[in-house]
Design an enzyme around this catalytic site. Structure first.
Site, PDB file in Angstrom:
ATOM      1  N   ASP A 261    -154.550  30.220  50.588  1.00 44.53           N
ATOM      2  CA  ASP A 261    -153.464  30.173  51.565  1.00 44.53           C
ATOM      3  C   ASP A 261    -153.847  29.202  52.678  1.00 44.53           C
ATOM      4  O   ASP A 261    -154.901  29.346  53.304  1.00 44.53           O
ATOM      5  CB  ASP A 261    -153.206  31.562  52.153  1.00 44.53           C
ATOM      6  CG  ASP A 261    -151.957  31.590  53.010  1.00 44.53           C
ATOM      7  OD1 ASP A 261    -150.880  31.822  52.459  1.00 44.53           O
ATOM      8  OD2 ASP A 261    -152.075  31.374  54.244  1.00 44.53           O
ATOM      9  N   ASN A 269    -146.423  22.837  60.758  1.00 47.26           N
ATOM     10  CA  ASN A 269    -145.045  22.338  60.675  1.00 47.26           C
ATOM     11  C   ASN A 269    -144.439  22.139  62.057  1.00 47.26           C
ATOM     12  O   ASN A 269    -143.727  21.160  62.314  1.00 47.26           O
ATOM     13  CB  ASN A 269    -144.178  23.311  59.874  1.00 47.26           C
ATOM     14  CG  ASN A 269    -144.337  23.156  58.378  1.00 47.26           C
ATOM     15  OD1 ASN A 269    -144.600  22.056  57.888  1.00 47.26           O
ATOM     16  ND2 ASN A 269    -144.194  24.233  57.640  1.00 47.26           N
ATOM     17  N   HIS A 274    -142.133  18.960  59.399  1.00 45.66           N
ATOM     18  CA  HIS A 274    -142.147  19.468  58.023  1.00 45.66           C
ATOM     19  C   HIS A 274    -142.600  18.410  57.019  1.00 45.66           C
ATOM     20  O   HIS A 274    -143.147  18.751  55.972  1.00 45.66           O
ATOM     21  CB  HIS A 274    -140.759  19.990  57.654  1.00 45.66           C
ATOM     22  CG  HIS A 274    -140.410  21.276  58.344  1.00 45.66           C
ATOM     23  ND1 HIS A 274    -140.832  22.502  57.894  1.00 45.66           N
ATOM     24  CD2 HIS A 274    -139.688  21.514  59.476  1.00 45.66           C
ATOM     25  CE1 HIS A 274    -140.382  23.460  58.692  1.00 45.66           C
ATOM     26  NE2 HIS A 274    -139.676  22.887  59.664  1.00 45.66           N
ATOM     27  N   ASP A 278    -145.329  19.070  54.225  1.00 53.96           N
ATOM     28  CA  ASP A 278    -145.165  18.793  52.793  1.00 53.96           C
ATOM     29  C   ASP A 278    -146.316  17.933  52.265  1.00 53.96           C
ATOM     30  O   ASP A 278    -146.813  18.146  51.148  1.00 53.96           O
ATOM     31  CB  ASP A 278    -143.837  18.081  52.556  1.00 53.96           C
ATOM     32  CG  ASP A 278    -142.635  18.993  52.769  1.00 53.96           C
ATOM     33  OD1 ASP A 278    -142.837  20.226  52.841  1.00 53.96           O
ATOM     34  OD2 ASP A 278    -141.508  18.469  52.870  1.00 53.96           O
ATOM     35  N   GLU A 304    -146.977  28.379  51.201  1.00 55.56           N
ATOM     36  CA  GLU A 304    -148.259  27.686  51.269  1.00 55.56           C
ATOM     37  C   GLU A 304    -149.341  28.397  50.488  1.00 55.56           C
ATOM     38  O   GLU A 304    -150.538  28.177  50.719  1.00 55.56           O
ATOM     39  CB  GLU A 304    -148.682  27.527  52.732  1.00 55.56           C
ATOM     40  CG  GLU A 304    -148.996  28.823  53.451  1.00 55.56           C
ATOM     41  CD  GLU A 304    -147.772  29.473  54.100  1.00 55.56           C
ATOM     42  OE1 GLU A 304    -147.970  30.258  55.032  1.00 55.56           O
ATOM     43  OE2 GLU A 304    -146.635  29.183  53.673  1.00 55.56           O
TER      44      GLU A 304
END
Length: 384
Positions: A261, A269, A274, A278, A304
Site C-alpha cells: 500500500d 494527490n 492526480h 497516477d 493504491e
C-alpha cells in the site's frame, strides 16, 4: 460417382460470391479487421476469375487466358495478404500484383500463349508460391499467435500440395473441352474444381474463426487488465492466484503473499495533483514487475493497493523481494527524496494455508501493523 464439371463450376462461382459477401458483411459490421476485408476481396475476385476463365471457345480467348488467370493470381495473393495482415505485417503491394503482371508478360510470348501445358504448369506454380507464402506467414508467427492457427496452416499446405500434384498429372485439357467432355481426362479437372471450392470455404471460415477468437482474447485481456498501470486487476489476480495456489498445494510448495500500500497517497494527490499520483502508481507497478519472476502473480487490487503472490517461496525469500521493492520505489526520481514510500505486509502459506482470501486477510493485518509502526516498512505476519 462422376463429378459434373459445369455444375461444379456454377456451384464454385455461387459459393465464392456468397462466402465473399458474407466476409464483406462481417468486415463492415464487425471491428473492421482488415484481414476480413482482404479475404472478402480474394473470394469475390476468385469468383470473377472463374467466370472470366469459363468464357473460352467463343472467340475471346484473351479474356479467359490473360484476364481470367491474372484475376485468379490476384485472388491467391489477397488470401496470402489476409494472413499476412492477420499476423501483424503490412500488405506487400508488389507481391500482390506480381503474379498477375508476370502472367500478362508471359502471355505476350506466342510460345507461352499457345502452349496449354506450359500455362498450366506456370499457373500452378504461382498458386503454390502464394499458398506457400500464406503458410509461411502463419509458421513464422506461430509463437506470438494465441489463436488456433494450425487448421489454416494445414489447409494452405494441402492446397499447395494439391497444385504440386497438378503440375505432374494434369494433361492440360482445354477448359471448354473439359466442360463438354465426361471422359477419363476430365476427372482430375473436376477434382481440382472441387478441391479449390472446399479450400476457399475452409479458409474463409477458419480465418473468420481466428479473427473472432483474437477479438475475444482482446476483450478478455481488457477485462483482466488495470487500464492505468497495465498490470492485472483484482479479477485477474484472484483468478491467477487461485490457480497458482492450487498448483503449489499439490506440489507441497510454500507460497508467500505480499500486500503493498503506497503511503500517504491521498496527500500525494492533494499536494502534487492526480496526474503525479497516477505516475506514482504506474512507476510502482513497473518496479514490482521488475522484481518478480515470470511465474509470480501480481495485480492492482484497489486504489493504491497491490498484491504479489510468490510461488515456491518462503518468508525469507518474500522478505528479500519486498525489501527490494520498497527500496527501489523510494529511490525513484519521480519526486523529492522521502516523498515516495510503500508499506508491505507479508504472510506465507505456513500461517494462512492455501486459501487466498485468508492469506489476503492476514497480510492486511500485517500491513496495518506496518502502518501503525510508522509506514515505509515491511511487516511479517504474525506481527512482533
Amino acid at each position: 460417382m462422376p463429378l459434373n464439371i459445369p455444375t461444379l463450376v456454377m456451384v464454385d462461382i455461387y459459393v465464392l460470391v456468397l462466402v465473399g459477401l458474407l466476409m464483406l458483411h462481417a468486415w463492415r459490421r464487425g471491428r473492421r479487421d482488415s484481414t476480413l476485408g482482404y479475404l472478402a476481396a480474394a473470394l469475390l475476385l476468385g469468383a470473377l476469375g472463374t467466370v472470366l476463365g469459363s468464357l473460352r471457345g467463343i472467340g475471346m480467348d484473351f479474356v479467359p487466358l490473360v484476364l481470367g488467370n491474372g484475376v485468379l493470381q490476384i485472388s491467391a495473393a489477397l488470401t496470402w495478404t489476409a494472413l499476412r495482415v492477420f499476423v501483424g505485417r503490412q500488405p506487400h503491394l508488389p507481391g500482390i500484383f506480381a503474379g498477375a503482371v508476370i502472367w500478362t508478360l508471359l502471355c505476350l510470348n506466342p510460345a507461352f500463349y499457345e502452349s496449354l501445358a506450359v500455362r498450366v504448369m506456370v499457373s500452378s506454380l504461382m498458386t503454390v508460391c502464394y499458398t506457400g507464402l500464406a503458410a509461411l506467414e502463419l509458421w513464422r508467427s506461430r509463437r506470438s499467435l494465441e489463436v488456433a492457427w494450425v487448421p489454416a496452416l494445414v489447409l494452405s499446405l494441402f492446397h499447395a500440395g494439391f497444385y504440386c500434384v497438378r503440375i505432374v498429372v494434369d494433361q492440360g485439357m482445354p477448359f471448354d473441352m473439359a466442360l463438354a467432355s465426361a471422359g477419363q481426362g476430365t476427372r482430375f479437372f473436376a477434382l481440382l474444381v472441387f478441391e479449390t471450392l472446399l479450400y476457399a470455404i475452409g479458409m474463409a471460415f477458419v480465418i473468420l474463426a481466428m479473427v473472432k477468437e483474437r477479438a475475444e482474447l482482446k476483450f478478455r485481456a481488457a477485462a483482466y487488465c488495470d487500464p492505468l498501470t497495465g498490470v492485472g486487476n483484482r479479477r485477474a489476480f484472484m483468478s491467477s492466484g487461485e490457480y497458482l495456489l492450487k498448483g503449489c498445494a499439490q506440489r507441497g510448495e510454500q507460497v508467500v503473499l505480499l500486500l503493498c500500500d503506497l503511503d500517504h497517497f491521498k496527500r500525494l494527490n492533494d499536494n502534487y495533483g492526480h496526474a503525479t499520483g497516477d505516475q506514482a502508481l504506474v512507476a510502482f507497478g513497473q518496479v514490482v514487475e521488475g522484481s518478480l519472476r515470470k511465474q509470480d502473480v501480481f495485480g492492482r487490487i484497489g486504489g493504491e493497493e497491490f498484491a504479489c503472490l510468490l510461488g515456491a517461496a518462503d518468508l525469507e525469500a518474500g522478505g528479500q523481494v519486498a525489501e527490494r521493492i520498497r527500496r527501489e520505489f523510494a529511490g525513484l526520481p519521480l519526486l523529492e527524496p522521502g516523498q515516495l514510500s510503500v508499506s508491505i505486509g507479508i504472510v506465507s502459506s505456513r500461517e494462512g494455508g492455501y486459501d487466498l482470501f485468508r492469506l489476503l486477510s492476514l497480510a492486511d493485518d500485517a500491513l496495518y501493523a506496518a502502518k501503525d509502526k510508522g509506514r515505509n516498512r515491511i511487516q511479517r505476519y504474525p506481527a512482533d
